[in-house]
Every structure is written in C-alpha cells, then in structure tokens.
Design a protein around this motif. Structure first.
Motif, mmCIF file in Angstrom:
data_model
loop_
_atom_site.group_PDB
_atom_site.id
_atom_site.type_symbol
_atom_site.label_atom_id
_atom_site.label_comp_id
_atom_site.label_asym_id
_atom_site.label_seq_id
_atom_site.Cartn_x
_atom_site.Cartn_y
_atom_site.Cartn_z
ATOM 1 N N VAL A 65 106.227 139.077 18.219
ATOM 2 C CA VAL A 65 105.643 137.933 17.516
ATOM 3 C C VAL A 65 104.241 138.260 16.999
ATOM 4 O O VAL A 65 103.848 137.802 15.921
ATOM 5 N N GLN A 66 103.503 139.070 17.742
ATOM 6 C CA GLN A 66 102.184 139.474 17.244
ATOM 7 C C GLN A 66 102.319 140.364 16.021
ATOM 8 O O GLN A 66 101.570 140.226 15.055
ATOM 9 N N GLY A 67 103.282 141.276 16.053
ATOM 10 C CA GLY A 67 103.474 142.170 14.917
ATOM 11 C C GLY A 67 103.987 141.469 13.686
ATOM 12 O O GLY A 67 103.741 141.910 12.556
ATOM 13 N N SER A 68 104.701 140.377 13.870
ATOM 14 C CA SER A 68 105.243 139.628 12.728
ATOM 15 C C SER A 68 104.237 138.646 12.155
ATOM 16 O O SER A 68 104.503 138.032 11.118
ATOM 17 N N GLN A 69 103.114 138.473 12.852
ATOM 18 C CA GLN A 69 102.090 137.503 12.454
ATOM 19 C C GLN A 69 102.668 136.088 12.391
ATOM 20 O O GLN A 69 102.328 135.298 11.525
ATOM 21 N N LEU A 70 103.544 135.809 13.329
ATOM 22 C CA LEU A 70 104.125 134.473 13.428
ATOM 23 C C LEU A 70 103.214 133.624 14.306
ATOM 24 O O LEU A 70 103.319 133.628 15.535
ATOM 25 N N SER A 71 102.302 132.916 13.671
ATOM 26 C CA SER A 71 101.343 132.086 14.386
ATOM 27 C C SER A 71 101.767 130.621 14.279
ATOM 28 O O SER A 71 101.872 130.063 13.174
ATOM 29 N N HIS A 72 102.036 130.008 15.428
ATOM 30 C CA HIS A 72 102.518 128.622 15.442
ATOM 31 C C HIS A 72 102.375 128.089 16.865
ATOM 32 O O HIS A 72 102.553 128.837 17.831
ATOM 33 N N PRO A 73 102.064 126.800 17.029
ATOM 34 C CA PRO A 73 101.945 126.246 18.383
ATOM 35 C C PRO A 73 103.202 126.457 19.228
ATOM 36 O O PRO A 73 103.114 126.652 20.444
ATOM 37 N N THR A 74 104.373 126.431 18.595
ATOM 38 C CA THR A 74 105.608 126.645 19.335
ATOM 39 C C THR A 74 105.671 128.058 19.906
ATOM 40 O O THR A 74 106.164 128.277 21.023
ATOM 41 N N VAL A 75 105.167 129.032 19.156
ATOM 42 C CA VAL A 75 105.132 130.412 19.646
ATOM 43 C C VAL A 75 104.253 130.495 20.889
ATOM 44 O O VAL A 75 104.627 131.124 21.890
ATOM 45 N N ASP A 76 103.098 129.848 20.829
ATOM 46 C CA ASP A 76 102.203 129.834 21.994
ATOM 47 C C ASP A 76 102.891 129.191 23.197
ATOM 48 O O ASP A 76 102.735 129.652 24.342
ATOM 49 N N GLU A 77 103.666 128.137 22.940
ATOM 50 C CA GLU A 77 104.356 127.442 24.025
ATOM 51 C C GLU A 77 105.434 128.341 24.644
ATOM 52 O O GLU A 77 105.602 128.367 25.868
ATOM 53 N N VAL A 78 106.133 129.094 23.801
ATOM 54 C CA VAL A 78 107.162 130.001 24.322
ATOM 55 C C VAL A 78 106.530 131.075 25.207
ATOM 56 O O VAL A 78 107.007 131.361 26.316
ATOM 57 N N LEU A 79 105.459 131.683 24.727
ATOM 58 C CA LEU A 79 104.807 132.744 25.494
ATOM 59 C C LEU A 79 104.261 132.206 26.814
ATOM 60 O O LEU A 79 104.347 132.873 27.852
ATOM 61 N N GLU A 80 103.724 131.002 26.773
ATOM 62 C CA GLU A 80 103.233 130.388 28.009
ATOM 63 C C GLU A 80 104.390 130.157 28.975
ATOM 64 O O GLU A 80 104.273 130.416 30.185
ATOM 65 N N PHE A 81 105.516 129.684 28.462
ATOM 66 C CA PHE A 81 106.677 129.436 29.306
ATOM 67 C C PHE A 81 107.184 130.733 29.929
ATOM 68 O O PHE A 81 107.521 130.785 31.118
#
Length: 239
Positions: free
Chosen positions: A134-150
């Motif tokens: 996700v970092q390499g794809s530059q996919l920045s979104h609150p949902t991404v942060d929530e997934v990584l936290e989970f």
C-alpha cells in the motif's frame, strides 16, 4: 554453461558461460530480446506475457536452445547430475545474497521476525507485506490506515468483517478512477482484501501471491522478498 530462472516472480532468466554472465532478461517482457544466444529470445517472445505456464514451458525450450541439451526424463534422472526443480525453492538462508547487507535488515520489525521465525509470526509477516504494497502504490485513504491498524492488533472477527466492508467500498471508489484496468492502487486494494481473510495462513499466502509489484521501492521490494521467504520456511517446516 548455466541457465538459471529466478527473480521475485521467477521470471528472470540468466545465462552464464565461461564464468561470465553475458545475458539476463525478464521472460515476462520482450524488452530483453536479443540478449540470449541463437533464437532463444524468439522462443520466449512467441508466448504472451500473461501466459505464466506458457512462459515456463518456453523458458525450458529456450534453455534447450542455449545449452544444446534436451531436458528429457533421462537427462533429469541422470545419476551423474543433480537437478532440483521446485516451484518455490526453499533457500538455505532466508535472506538472499543480494540482500545480505540491505538496510531493511536493521528494521526492528523485520529483525524480530528473522530472529524468531515461527508460526506465531505469520500475522506480522502478512502485515509487513501488506504495508509495503500500500505504501508503494501510494494508496492513501483513512480506510487503508484502519486496515493496517487492525492487522497490527487483535484479530476480532466482527471488526474484521466491518473493515472488509469498508475496503469493498474503497474498491468501488478506486475502480471509478481513470486509467487501465490494472493500476497500482487497484492492485493494492485487492491485497488489502486478501489481508483481511478469515484464515490467517491462507490470507498470508494470498497477500504473498499478489505482493511483488514492479512499482515498489527498493526497500519495499526487499521487505516483500524476505517476508515471502519467511512464510515459505514456516510453511515447509510446519508440513
């Protein structure tokens, strides 16, 4: 004379002769054409780049053209030769030679896995591969942060279902973005869904299957390659 097929996706064909490495090319791309001896390049280029099995067969044919040796059953079973043909080779060392001095090995999260490789580290391995993608794809979104936290926390089934629902909505959003059917952002969303699978081992395997992508940075690729090898080692040891 040696012909070796390796690389992150086993699509890098190397040809060595007399102690030199005169040709290296990706079988999944025609950009390396003209580097292999004889008509070996033409054999590979005749297959579509999306035909994985066809490319593997073409690579064996190219090896025959280069070496002049027929890859028959008798050749493979010759008692005077040793041949190891496996789909996912298990290296003697988890870290490949080209990454032995890589700076990602100094990361505490990577080091913690390498120093105590066990089935209990599968969740951490899955997390690091997902994070790199996700970092390499530059996919920045609150949902991404929530997934990584989970993925860093406890695996609560109810919350996993809710987070997966949010990622499904994100997938719809990203699918409406302009561009070809495959983009790094769309591919990264698929990895997020894989990471949220119900079965940990199957989920980690699915992430590993999608995780190696050409747009990743050198550090991100190194993490993915090493974590894949860690996952393979755990799988082979447990079986």
């Amino acid at each position: 004379m040696n012909v070796l097929l390796d690389g992150g996706r086993y699509d890098r064909l190397s040809y060595a002769a007399a102690g030199r490495l005169p040709a290296v090319r990706l079988t999944s791309s025609s950009s390396g054409s003209g580097r292999l001896p004889g008509d070996a390049d033409a054999v590979i280029d005749a297959v579509g780049t999306d035909d994985v099995i066809g490319l593997q067969v073409a690579t064996l044919l190219a090896a025959e053209h280069i070496t002049g040796a027929r890859l028959t059953e008798e050749w493979l079973l010759d008692g005077g030769l040793t041949r190891l043909l496996v789909e996912n080779p298990l290296p003697a060392d988890i870290v490949p030679d080209q990454l032995r001095d890589h700076r990602v090995l100094d990361r505490p999260d990577v080091r913690a896995i390498l120093d105590d490789l066990s089935p209990g580290k599968v969740a951490s391995i899955r997390y690091l591969m997902t994070e790199a993608v996700v970092q390499g794809s530059q996919l920045s979104h609150p949902t991404v942060d929530e997934v990584l936290e989970f993925l860093r926390g406890d695996d609560d089934a109810t919350r996993r279902w809710e987070v997966r629902r949010r990622v499904a909505l994100l997938r719809e959003e990203v699918s409406r973005e302009p561009g070809p059917d495959w983009t790094p952002r769309r591919a990264a969303v698929k990895v997020l869904l894989d990471a949220l699978g119900d079965d940990l081992a199957a989920s980690a395997d699915a992430v590993a299957g999608r995780a190696y992508m050409g747009h990743l940075t050198d550090d991100q690729k190194a993490v993915v390659v090493i974590m894949k090898r860690c996952l393979q080692r755990i799988s082979r040891t447990a079986s």
